[in-house]
Enzyme design. Structure first.
Site, PDB file in Angstrom:
ATOM      1  N   SER A  12     -37.234 -72.343  -0.101  1.00  0.00           N
ATOM      2  CA  SER A  12     -37.745 -70.987   0.088  1.00  0.00           C
ATOM      3  C   SER A  12     -39.217 -71.004   0.506  1.00  0.00           C
ATOM      4  O   SER A  12     -39.548 -71.485   1.580  1.00  0.00           O
ATOM      5  CB  SER A  12     -37.506 -70.187  -1.201  1.00  0.00           C
ATOM      6  OG  SER A  12     -37.651 -68.816  -0.987  1.00  0.00           O
ATOM      7  N   ASP A  14     -28.099 -64.320   1.859  1.00  0.00           N
ATOM      8  CA  ASP A  14     -29.524 -64.559   1.700  1.00  0.00           C
ATOM      9  C   ASP A  14     -30.278 -63.736   2.747  1.00  0.00           C
ATOM     10  O   ASP A  14     -29.971 -63.836   3.938  1.00  0.00           O
ATOM     11  CB  ASP A  14     -29.814 -66.057   1.886  1.00  0.00           C
ATOM     12  CG  ASP A  14     -31.245 -66.445   1.570  1.00  0.00           C
ATOM     13  OD1 ASP A  14     -32.067 -65.558   1.262  1.00  0.00           O
ATOM     14  OD2 ASP A  14     -31.537 -67.649   1.626  1.00  0.00           O
ATOM     15  N   HIS A  38     -28.917 -67.435  -1.877  1.00  0.00           N
ATOM     16  CA  HIS A  38     -30.258 -67.996  -1.969  1.00  0.00           C
ATOM     17  C   HIS A  38     -30.428 -68.744  -3.297  1.00  0.00           C
ATOM     18  O   HIS A  38     -29.997 -68.279  -4.347  1.00  0.00           O
ATOM     19  CB  HIS A  38     -31.293 -66.878  -1.880  1.00  0.00           C
ATOM     20  CG  HIS A  38     -32.700 -67.376  -1.820  1.00  0.00           C
ATOM     21  ND1 HIS A  38     -33.261 -67.853  -0.658  1.00  0.00           N
ATOM     22  CD2 HIS A  38     -33.666 -67.482  -2.772  1.00  0.00           C
ATOM     23  CE1 HIS A  38     -34.511 -68.232  -0.893  1.00  0.00           C
ATOM     24  NE2 HIS A  38     -34.774 -68.016  -2.173  1.00  0.00           N
TER      25      HIS A  38
END
Length: 308
Positions: free
Chosen positions: A156, A250, A280
């Site tokens: 991320s 996501d 995610h």
């Protein structure tokens, strides 16, 4: 791109939702940091030869790092940056992923506790991330690792930092063997299909991402800086070869898709692994989700192939 979520992934998300936690943007920063550390610090993880905490010199302050030795001779080195929107995350919340990476890829993994926003906005985290890579390249041999086989990885926001570090190395005296971008943030919040489809996805909402960017960038004009929003880079040619992982459920899915396309258009060797039924953060739940566990195995294979 409608598809059914993996049932095991859905169960994990249901369990998190049953905790009754607000979205990240709805909490104070200190509360969000405590919750993130509690939710994602998931037990002991894989066994490795040794795990040791150190501090290295950085710009502005010492940088805490955690070094995971896989127990093999002369391993490559993987410098890892945790997720959390540049605002959350600790060495502990990344511990499980780092143990799995060290164990499965036979890499010496160096996890970096970079400075967090908004206390330390861009480019503080990037400076720490780059300092850690430089340190690793100069000191990996002291851990019995190969200083000539070094890569960067991150989840991320950590994937954003890994990509930005890779861009910076083109003009630095550091040899980078690969970048492994795991559901990365590559641009500011926009009207992409994934931001529209998954705006209210439980683990990471559109408003969460807006909030994270608000914390990270002190000046809105910085969103045009390609070392902040790496997808804005005009020409990434010459950057280290990449492996990019994306999840179907996501808001960041299309960030990854677009960055893969930009790398390929500029002749950067790039492998894209997409997991349409996962959400995610899936690499944090390899113990509960079979497809996530297989994704970790595939990632480890790519790391071994590029750095081995």
């Amino acid at each position: 791109m409608s598809q059914q979520m993996d049932p095991q992934m859905e169960t994990v998300i249901d369990e998190i939702e049953e905790m009754g936690l607000p979205n990240w943007h709805a909490m104070s920063i200190q509360c969000a940091r405590r919750i993130e550390d509690d939710v994602f610090s998931r037990g002991e993880g894989a066994t490795v030869k040794s795990v040791r905490d150190f501090e290295i010199e950085g710009k502005g302050r010492p940088i805490p790092i955690r070094v995971y030795h896989p127990g093999v001779e002369n391993p490559p080195t993987l410098v890892f940056y945790h997720g959390g929107g540049w605002t959350l995350g600790t060495l502990d919340s990344a511990d499980n992923i780092c143990r799995e990476l060290a164990s499965r890829s036979d890499c010496l993994v160096i996890s970096v506790d970079y400075r967090l926003a908004p206390d330390h906005p861009f480019p503080a985290a990037l400076n720490d991330a780059f300092s850690a890579l430089t340190w690793a390249a100069n000191h990996a041999n002291e851990f019995g690792a190969d200083p000539d086989r070094v890569g960067v990885a991150g989840t991320s926001a950590g994937g954003n930092l890994a990509a930005a570090v890779a861009l910076r190395t083109r003009e630095a005296d550091v040899s980078l063997g690969g970048q492994f971008l795991l559901y990365p943030i590559t641009d500011v919040v926009r009207g992409t299909e994934s931001y529209t489809e998954h705006a209210d996805e439980p683990l990471l909402t559109r408003r969460d991402m807006e909030w994270f960017w608000e914390q990270y960038l002190e000046d809105p004009v910085q969103k045009y800086n390609p070392l902040a929003a790496v997808g804005r880079v005009a020409d990434p040619s010459g950057v280290a070869s990449a492996v990019v992982l994306t999840a179907g459920f996501d808001v960041l899915r299309d960030d990854g898709f677009e960055y893969v396309q930009k790398l390929l258009e500029n002749d950067v060797p790039t492998t894209h692994e997409h997991y349409p039924t996962l959400a995610h953060g899936f690499l944090s739940v390899t113990d509960s989700v079979d497809e996530a566990n297989e994704a970790m195995n595939q990632l480890a294979d790519h790391i071994q192939s590029q750095l081995g």
